[in-house]
Design an enzyme around this catalytic site. Structure first.
Site, PDB file in Angstrom:
ATOM      1  N   ARG A 188       2.684  -6.132  -2.755  1.00  0.00           N
ATOM      2  CA  ARG A 188       2.188  -6.126  -1.377  1.00  0.00           C
ATOM      3  C   ARG A 188       0.921  -5.371  -1.042  1.00  0.00           C
ATOM      4  O   ARG A 188       0.266  -5.032  -0.833  1.00  0.00           O
ATOM      5  CB  ARG A 188       3.099  -6.883   0.137  1.00  0.00           C
ATOM      6  CG  ARG A 188       3.796  -7.416  -0.299  1.00  0.00           C
ATOM      7  CD  ARG A 188       4.216  -7.684   0.985  1.00  0.00           C
ATOM      8  NE  ARG A 188       4.015  -8.569   1.554  1.00  0.00           N
ATOM      9  CZ  ARG A 188       3.899  -7.863   2.868  1.00  0.00           C
ATOM     10  NH1 ARG A 188       3.522  -6.821   3.213  1.00  0.00           N
ATOM     11  NH2 ARG A 188       2.456  -8.831   3.559  1.00  0.00           N
ATOM     12  N   GLU A 209       8.019 -23.868   9.114  1.00  0.00           N
ATOM     13  CA  GLU A 209       8.298 -23.403   8.097  1.00  0.00           C
ATOM     14  C   GLU A 209       7.924 -21.799   7.685  1.00  0.00           C
ATOM     15  O   GLU A 209       7.243 -21.890   6.427  1.00  0.00           O
ATOM     16  CB  GLU A 209       7.901 -24.089   6.304  1.00  0.00           C
ATOM     17  CG  GLU A 209       6.141 -24.545   7.385  1.00  0.00           C
ATOM     18  CD  GLU A 209       5.590 -25.472   6.316  1.00  0.00           C
ATOM     19  OE1 GLU A 209       6.885 -26.663   6.180  1.00  0.00           O
ATOM     20  OE2 GLU A 209       4.971 -24.906   5.527  1.00  0.00           O
ATOM     21  N   CYS A 216      -0.469   2.179 -15.158  1.00  0.00           N
ATOM     22  CA  CYS A 216      -0.683   2.746 -15.596  1.00  0.00           C
ATOM     23  C   CYS A 216      -2.049   2.170 -14.475  1.00  0.00           C
ATOM     24  O   CYS A 216      -3.556   1.424 -15.603  1.00  0.00           O
ATOM     25  CB  CYS A 216      -1.211   2.145 -16.858  1.00  0.00           C
ATOM     26  SG  CYS A 216      -2.618   3.257 -18.329  1.00  0.00           S
TER      27      CYS A 216
HETATM   28  N1  LLP Z   1       4.153 -23.163   4.591  1.00  0.00           N
HETATM   29  C1  LLP Z   1       2.376 -23.209   3.791  1.00  0.00           C
HETATM   30  C2  LLP Z   1       2.384 -24.336   3.286  1.00  0.00           C
HETATM   31  C3  LLP Z   1       2.512 -21.936   2.635  1.00  0.00           C
HETATM   32  O1  LLP Z   1       1.348 -21.540   2.412  1.00  0.00           O
HETATM   33  C4  LLP Z   1       3.008 -20.175   3.615  1.00  0.00           C
HETATM   34  C5  LLP Z   1       2.484 -18.780   2.673  1.00  0.00           C
HETATM   35  C6  LLP Z   1       4.006 -20.188   4.603  1.00  0.00           C
HETATM   36  C7  LLP Z   1       4.213 -21.924   4.661  1.00  0.00           C
HETATM   37  C8  LLP Z   1       5.355 -19.333   4.937  1.00  0.00           C
HETATM   38  O2  LLP Z   1       4.546 -18.439   4.622  1.00  0.00           O
HETATM   39  P1  LLP Z   1       4.651 -16.691   5.855  1.00  0.00           P
HETATM   40  O3  LLP Z   1       5.668 -17.310   6.882  1.00  0.00           O
HETATM   41  O4  LLP Z   1       5.166 -16.645   5.239  1.00  0.00           O
HETATM   42  O5  LLP Z   1       3.333 -16.530   6.672  1.00  0.00           O
HETATM   43  N2  LLP Z   1       2.482 -13.311   0.276  1.00  0.00           N
HETATM   44  C9  LLP Z   1       1.532 -12.819   1.080  1.00  0.00           C
HETATM   45  C10 LLP Z   1       2.077 -13.606   1.983  1.00  0.00           C
HETATM   46  C11 LLP Z   1       1.427 -15.201   1.847  1.00  0.00           C
HETATM   47  C12 LLP Z   1       1.699 -16.382   2.354  1.00  0.00           C
HETATM   48  C13 LLP Z   1       0.939 -17.319   1.749  1.00  0.00           C
HETATM   49  N3  LLP Z   1       1.869 -19.399   1.995  1.00  0.00           N
HETATM   50  C14 LLP Z   1       2.071 -12.137   1.687  1.00  0.00           C
HETATM   51  O6  LLP Z   1       3.361 -10.874   1.139  1.00  0.00           O
HETATM   52  O7  LLP Z   1       1.886 -11.308   3.191  1.00  0.00           O
END
Ligand code: LLP
Length: 407
Positions: free
Chosen positions: A304, A265, A336
């Site tokens: 980010r 996912e 700001c």
């Molecule tokens: N599944 C679950 C249960 C998750 O908690 C997350 C992300 C994903 C899938 C997808 O993860 P990905 O493939 O995108 O790494 N805002 C942060 C990333 C936080 C991800 C949190 N959970 C960033 O901008 O790097």
């Protein structure tokens, strides 16, 4: 140093900003479809499905393209479930993976027939009391974490997510007492890896745990797939990752003499690279040997860099063809706060007011994490199709939107 070409040519930046305003998120449909297809084809043999994580980008136009390409969706909240439904996903294609939610949020998913994963003993108890005899999944914390920053490591001793292996017997008793069938185990160890060894180790741990749950239909190894934000970073080797998962899965099925489906996912991987953030330079201050370029790309628009020290490539799209010295440029926003920095000390041509900016790989956790801080309406979003035509897929917020909800 020659830069990688970008799907959005410099010459397209100005017309888009003139037509839709600045700042602007722009997405490229062919790049989006390419990444989605890579994910669908990750594991060649055996029962396998790929989901997209809505949290990275919840625009229903992009979600419905993912649905067309054959992906399912995972949701973290009822709101994300509604976004998936808006994009045409039905209950069987949605997986609800909440963390620390009320019984009413669990009921929201249950009553729609959406399979839900519980990620603590307490949440499992709440579910079991409300819905005995149902089917659930459990989120496991395999005690192996990974990620591009400590704030995105989601497994390990100190992580807030998941049921740790030593709690599994307790979970087993609750399931038995309430006649609940455990059909899935899922995990997500963290976000943004470019080297898959920890992911594979955690996958192998999850598969070992799966051996002791005979009714299990699937295991979901989560997301976390990184992308090369920096110019010279290598891509994650999806071929190697897919083959390794394939082998693991086949060995498991042979050893256990039963079939099991594998899911992934990813959030970042499906949508980061198809997105660019465009903005405008309004003021340039000479500072030290270089300059501070003041733009409309504050952390209200792209959070980010301020949140994780994340690196995004920032391209100057110069509107005037004049000679410019090469200097260290610090790109700032209009919020700001002194931490409102998009990128510091980037060696490049000296910007001038009126120049434009393209921030690469902003499609994931870009608009989704944007805010109206400093009472700035959120940006518009545009989708560029294979024919190059831009389609507005989200209106820019208005000042009226900011007042909505004020009692
Ligand atoms: N599944 C679950 C249960 C998750 O908690 C997350 C992300 C994903 C899938 C997808 O993860 P990905 O493939 O995108 O790494 N805002 C942060 C990333 C936080 C991800 C949190 N959970 C960033 O901008 O790097």
């Amino acid at each position: 140093m020659t830069s990688r070409p970008h799907w959005l040519a410099d010459s397209q930046v100005r017309p888009l900003l003139e037509r839709f305003g600045s700042p602007l998120y722009v997405y490229h449909e062919p790049t989006l479809r390419q990444r989605l297809r890579e994910l669908v084809g990750l594991v060649g043999h055996g029962p396998f499905h790929a989901s997209i994580s809505v949290k990275a980008n919840g625009n229903p136009h992009l979600l419905s393209i993912a649905r067309e390409e054959g992906l399912r969706g995972d949701a973290m909240s009822p709101g994300e479930i509604l976004l998936l439904e808006r994009a045409g996903f039905t209950a069987k294609d949605i997986f609800f993976i909440p963390n620390n939610v009320s019984e009413s949020e669990l009921r929201f998913a249950h009553d729609r027939g959406i399979l839900t994963s519980l990620d603590s003993i307490d949440q499992l108890r709440t579910w079991a009391e409300a819905f005995p005899g149902s089917r659930v999944a459990l989120r496991v914390n395999p005690l192996v974490g990974d990620g591009h920053h400590e704030k995105v490591v989601t497994a390990g001793e100190r992580a807030k997510f998941g049921i740790v292996p030593s709690e599994l017997d307790q979970a087993r008793s609750i399931l038995a007492e309430s006649g609940i069938t455990l059909v899935g185990l899922n995990q997500h160890i963290g976000s943004g890896f470019l080297e898959p060894s920890r992911y594979l180790a955690a996958a192998s741990t999850l598969l070992s745990i799966a051996e002791s749950f005979p009714q299990l239909e699937f295991v979901d190894f989560g997301g976390g797939f990184g992308i090369p934000y920096r110019e010279h970073e290598s891509r994650l080797d999806l071929g190697l990752l897919g083959r390794s998962l394939d082998t693991m899965l086949r060995d498991w099925m042979r050893k256990n003499n039963r079939s099991i489906e594998v899911g992934i996912e990813p959030g970042r991987y499906w949508c980061a690279e198809c997105g660019a953030l465009l903005g405008t330079v309004f003021a340039v201050k000479p500072r030290g040997e270089g300059a501070i370029a003041g733009t409309d790309l504050g952390f209200n628009v792209l959070q980010r860099p301020a949140m994780y020290d994340a690196y995004h490539r920032i391209d100057l799209v110069a509107v005037q063809d004049v000679d410019r010295p090469t200097v260290p440029v610090t790109w700032a926003g209009n919020i700001c706060e002194s931490g409102d920095i998009l990128g510091a000390d980037r060696q490049g041509s000296l910007p001038r007011p009126g120049d434009l900016v393209r921030v690469r790989d902003a499609g994931a956790y870009g608009w989704a994490m944007s805010s109206s801080y400093n009472a700035r309406p959120r940006a518009a979003e545009v989708l560029v199709g294979a024919d190059g035509e831009p389609l507005l897929i989200r209106h820019r917020e208005t000042w009226e939107d900011l007042m909505r909800g004020v009692a």
